[in-house]
Design a protein around this motif. Structure first.
Motif: not given
Ligand code: SF4
Length: 152
Positions: A32-34, A96-100, A105-107, A127-129
């Motif tokens: 999401c670019n966050g 970086l973050g929960s996505c990788p 949220i893309f699951d 970790p983190g989002c």
């Molecule tokens: S971990 Fe959260 S902030 Fe980072 S790309 Fe995924 S949805 Fe966006």
């Protein structure tokens, strides 16, 4: 002719220099670019990561650490793999973050090929989002330790 022992010493010296000065390549694999925005704050004067020897560069052939955010879309999977293969050894990957880690949220989305460690090896999970800039810097410093052959 150079002996194996001196080659080892030379490599040790190179690795010592590398761990004090790593070039970081960011890669947004479709999130999401966050996380990408948080990473950008790390290279602002406020965080000043250059005091740790961290420099952001756009070329995989010169990068030591690949920082990946996002769940890895099917469209970007092959590009990510090619970029990883273009990086010289020793190299490290920071997720970086929960996505990788879990697709976040893309699951369940039809075009997600992740999680990241199905595609390339991951050395450090942040970790983190999204993760806070301090956590991102800590993750990159841990990756520097891996490149220099030291755990931090
Ligand atoms: S971990 Fe959260 S902030 Fe980072 S790309 Fe995924 S949805 Fe966006």
């Amino acid at each position: 002719m150079t002996s194996g022992k001196s080659l080892g010493l030379k490599q040790k010296f190179i690795n010592h220099c590398r761990k004090k000065s790593v070039w970081v390549l960011p890669f947004n694999s479709g999130g999401c670019n966050g996380c990408a925005i948080e990473l950008l704050t790390c290279v602002s004067p406020r965080s000043d990561v250059e005091r740790f020897g961290i420099l952001v560069k756009g070329s995989p052939r010169h990068a030591d650490v690949l920082v990946v955010d996002g769940p890895v879309t099917t469209k970007l999977k092959d590009r990510l793999l090619r970029i990883y293969q273009q990086m010289p050894e020793p190299k490290a990957v920071v997720a970086l973050g929960s996505c990788p880690a879990s697709k976040g949220i893309f699951d369940g989305c039809y075009d997600v090929a992740g999680p990241l460690d199905k595609i390339i090896p991951v050395d450090v999970w942040v970790p983190g989002c999204p993760p806070r800039p301090e956590a991102i810097i800590h993750g990159i410093i841990k990756a520097m330790g891996k490149i220099g052959g030291l755990e931090r």
